[in-house]
Each structure stands twice: as structure tokens, then as C-alpha cells.
Design a protein around this motif. Sequence first.
Motif, PDB file in Angstrom:
ATOM      1  N   ALA A  45       0.864  -1.004  -0.448  1.00 47.50           N
ATOM      2  CA  ALA A  45       0.105  -0.243   0.256  1.00 47.50           C
ATOM      3  C   ALA A  45       1.014   0.924  -0.347  1.00 47.50           C
ATOM      4  CB  ALA A  45      -0.742  -0.160   1.092  1.00 47.50           C
ATOM      5  N   ASN A  46       1.679   1.136   0.989  1.00 49.71           N
ATOM      6  CA  ASN A  46       2.847   2.443   0.654  1.00 49.71           C
ATOM      7  C   ASN A  46       3.505   3.020  -0.690  1.00 49.71           C
ATOM      8  OD1 ASN A  46       2.598   2.960   3.281  1.00 49.71           O
ATOM      9  ND2 ASN A  46       4.712   1.250   4.338  1.00 49.71           N
ATOM     10  N   LYS A  47       4.242   2.138  -1.512  1.00 48.90           N
ATOM     11  CA  LYS A  47       4.536   1.908  -3.306  1.00 48.90           C
ATOM     12  C   LYS A  47       3.007   2.800  -4.276  1.00 48.90           C
ATOM     13  CE  LYS A  47       8.638  -0.432  -3.283  1.00 48.90           C
ATOM     14  NZ  LYS A  47       9.442  -1.399  -3.403  1.00 48.90           N
ATOM     15  N   LEU A  48       1.812   1.721  -3.287  1.00 52.14           N
ATOM     16  CA  LEU A  48       0.931   2.480  -4.384  1.00 52.14           C
ATOM     17  C   LEU A  48      -0.043   4.218  -4.141  1.00 52.14           C
ATOM     18  CD1 LEU A  48      -0.754  -1.002  -4.260  1.00 52.14           C
ATOM     19  CD2 LEU A  48       0.033  -0.302  -6.604  1.00 52.14           C
ATOM     20  N   SER A  49       0.541   4.065  -3.019  1.00 51.52           N
ATOM     21  CA  SER A  49       0.033   5.347  -2.560  1.00 51.52           C
ATOM     22  C   SER A  49       0.678   6.936  -3.091  1.00 51.52           C
ATOM     23  CB  SER A  49       0.126   5.503  -0.463  1.00 51.52           C
ATOM     24  OG  SER A  49      -0.530   6.381  -0.258  1.00 51.52           O
ATOM     25  N   GLN A  50       2.376   6.283  -3.316  1.00 49.40           N
ATOM     26  CA  GLN A  50       3.023   7.046  -3.573  1.00 49.40           C
ATOM     27  C   GLN A  50       2.587   7.573  -5.112  1.00 49.40           C
ATOM     28  OE1 GLN A  50       6.688   5.754  -2.270  1.00 49.40           O
ATOM     29  NE2 GLN A  50       6.077   6.360  -0.776  1.00 49.40           N
ATOM     30  N   LEU A  51       2.518   6.341  -5.744  1.00 51.00           N
ATOM     31  CA  LEU A  51       1.673   6.341  -7.299  1.00 51.00           C
ATOM     32  C   LEU A  51       1.139   6.161  -7.682  1.00 51.00           C
ATOM     33  CD1 LEU A  51       2.850   5.218 -10.295  1.00 51.00           C
ATOM     34  CD2 LEU A  51       1.588   3.233  -9.517  1.00 51.00           C
ATOM     35  N   TRP A  65     -14.204   4.481  -7.301  1.00 46.74           N
ATOM     36  CA  TRP A  65     -14.214   5.284  -5.870  1.00 46.74           C
ATOM     37  C   TRP A  65     -12.430   5.708  -6.050  1.00 46.74           C
ATOM     38  CZ3 TRP A  65     -15.543  -0.132  -5.408  1.00 46.74           C
ATOM     39  CH2 TRP A  65     -14.926  -1.256  -6.030  1.00 46.74           C
ATOM     40  N   GLY A  66     -12.324   6.369  -5.476  1.00 53.12           N
ATOM     41  CA  GLY A  66     -10.664   7.548  -5.492  1.00 53.12           C
ATOM     42  C   GLY A  66      -9.655   6.540  -4.486  1.00 53.12           C
ATOM     43  N   LYS A  67      -8.843   7.550  -4.439  1.00 55.34           N
ATOM     44  CA  LYS A  67      -7.352   6.780  -4.191  1.00 55.34           C
ATOM     45  C   LYS A  67      -7.220   5.991  -2.947  1.00 55.34           C
ATOM     46  CE  LYS A  67      -2.685   8.512  -2.494  1.00 55.34           C
ATOM     47  NZ  LYS A  67      -1.727   9.289  -2.618  1.00 55.34           N
ATOM     48  N   VAL A 124      -4.753   5.425 -17.664  1.00 56.45           N
ATOM     49  CA  VAL A 124      -3.826   7.222 -17.365  1.00 56.45           C
ATOM     50  C   VAL A 124      -3.018   7.205 -16.564  1.00 56.45           C
ATOM     51  CG1 VAL A 124      -4.234   9.241 -17.430  1.00 56.45           C
ATOM     52  CG2 VAL A 124      -6.269   7.440 -18.379  1.00 56.45           C
ATOM     53  N   TYR A 125      -1.783   7.691 -17.002  1.00 57.24           N
ATOM     54  CA  TYR A 125      -0.533   8.184 -16.565  1.00 57.24           C
ATOM     55  C   TYR A 125      -0.458  10.061 -16.325  1.00 57.24           C
ATOM     56  CZ  TYR A 125       0.832   3.468 -14.865  1.00 57.24           C
ATOM     57  OH  TYR A 125       0.516   2.468 -14.419  1.00 57.24           O
ATOM     58  N   VAL A 126       0.127  10.818 -15.623  1.00 55.49           N
ATOM     59  CA  VAL A 126      -0.215  11.940 -15.669  1.00 55.49           C
ATOM     60  C   VAL A 126       1.581  12.625 -14.982  1.00 55.49           C
ATOM     61  CG1 VAL A 126      -1.880  12.950 -15.666  1.00 55.49           C
ATOM     62  CG2 VAL A 126      -1.557  13.216 -13.700  1.00 55.49           C
ATOM     63  N   LYS A 127       2.038  13.466 -15.326  1.00 51.60           N
ATOM     64  CA  LYS A 127       3.775  13.698 -15.275  1.00 51.60           C
ATOM     65  C   LYS A 127       4.010  14.863 -13.916  1.00 51.60           C
ATOM     66  CE  LYS A 127       8.255  12.435 -16.651  1.00 51.60           C
ATOM     67  NZ  LYS A 127       9.342  12.640 -17.481  1.00 51.60           N
ATOM     68  N   GLN A 128       4.083  15.025 -13.208  1.00 53.74           N
ATOM     69  CA  GLN A 128       3.609  16.521 -12.397  1.00 53.74           C
ATOM     70  C   GLN A 128       5.339  16.359 -11.763  1.00 53.74           C
ATOM     71  OE1 GLN A 128       0.314  15.246  -9.848  1.00 53.74           O
ATOM     72  NE2 GLN A 128      -0.993  16.837 -11.456  1.00 53.74           N
ATOM     73  N   ASN A 129       5.911  17.412 -11.836  1.00 46.54           N
ATOM     74  CA  ASN A 129       7.493  17.495 -11.020  1.00 46.54           C
ATOM     75  C   ASN A 129       8.358  16.545 -11.650  1.00 46.54           C
ATOM     76  OD1 ASN A 129       6.158  19.967 -10.202  1.00 46.54           O
ATOM     77  ND2 ASN A 129       4.911  18.391  -8.369  1.00 46.54           N
ATOM     78  N   GLY A 130       7.404  15.900 -12.727  1.00 49.89           N
ATOM     79  CA  GLY A 130       8.956  15.686 -13.413  1.00 49.89           C
ATOM     80  C   GLY A 130       8.744  13.858 -12.920  1.00 49.89           C
ATOM     81  N   ALA A 131       7.765  13.263 -12.326  1.00 46.61           N
ATOM     82  CA  ALA A 131       7.528  12.158 -12.096  1.00 46.61           C
ATOM     83  C   ALA A 131       6.008  11.423 -12.790  1.00 46.61           C
ATOM     84  CB  ALA A 131       7.329  11.628 -10.070  1.00 46.61           C
TER      85      ALA A 131
END
Length: 146
Positions: A45-51, A65-67, A124-131
Motif C-alpha cells: 500500500a505504501n508504494k501504491l499510495s505514492q504512485l 472510487w478514489g485513491k 492513465v498516467y500524468v507527469k507532474q514535477n518529473g514523476a
Amino acid sequence: MKNTLFSLLLILTASIGMLAQNSAAKQEIIQLSKDKWQWMADKDANKLSQLFHEKSVFVHMGGSWGKDREVNIIKGGMIHYKKADIHSVSVNIIDSTAILLNRITLLASVGGNEVTNPFEVTEVYVKQNGAWKLGSLSFTKLNTTN
């Protein structure tokens, strides 16, 4: 003539550079998606929460539902994504948005029942602040396993 040739060479070089960047970004997204499936299988869950982007949405056969709810569902084991067999993958990049399509067979435990389903999964991925951040994950159940 020299100026025309130089301009053509400059355009060709820039085009090759853009294609190489696009190809590298596609490979990055494909790897990130593979990592996500593993993190889901591991209930990390920690890595997923960061992603997952703060405003991300998840569409399943049983609702959307949401994150926070998705992370809690994975952490609590209500849905355990045990194994995703990936049959095909494609990526389209539009500016700072990447759309990945996976055709998978998913082995999961849902509410304590083990199920296997064929899906077309849209990420769908969005790039924000290089990530890259996952903005949306949607499952569409298929009638076949291929």
C-alpha cells in the motif's frame, strides 16, 4: 542549398530526438505498470499510495472510487490482486499524459472468493514535477481470454 540542407538535417535530428524521448517514456510507463501489478500482488500500500495521484479514480466491475478507498481495499485484502498475466500492452503519450492499455488475465481474491477474469485495463498516467502518477485505472471485462 546549404541552408535548406542544414534546415532539413536540423529537423531530422530534432525528430529523432523526440522519437527517442517518446520511446523512453513509453518504456518507463510499461515498467511502472508492471511494478504496479507486483505492488498490488504484494499488497504494498505504501508504494501504491505514492504512485496514485491524489485525485485518481478506480473503476471496477463493482463500482468506482478514489485513491484512499483503493489503497484501503488493497491494504485490507478486500481485493487481493494475486497475479496479472499480461497478454499485450500499448502506450500512447499525449503531452504529459500517458494512456496504457493492458490485456490481462487477472487472478484475484475478491471478498474471500478466488476469481480469474480476462480484462482490458486502461491506465492513465500524468507527469507532474518529473514523476508519473496514476490518474485512472479502469477494468473492462472481456468475453474471451485472449
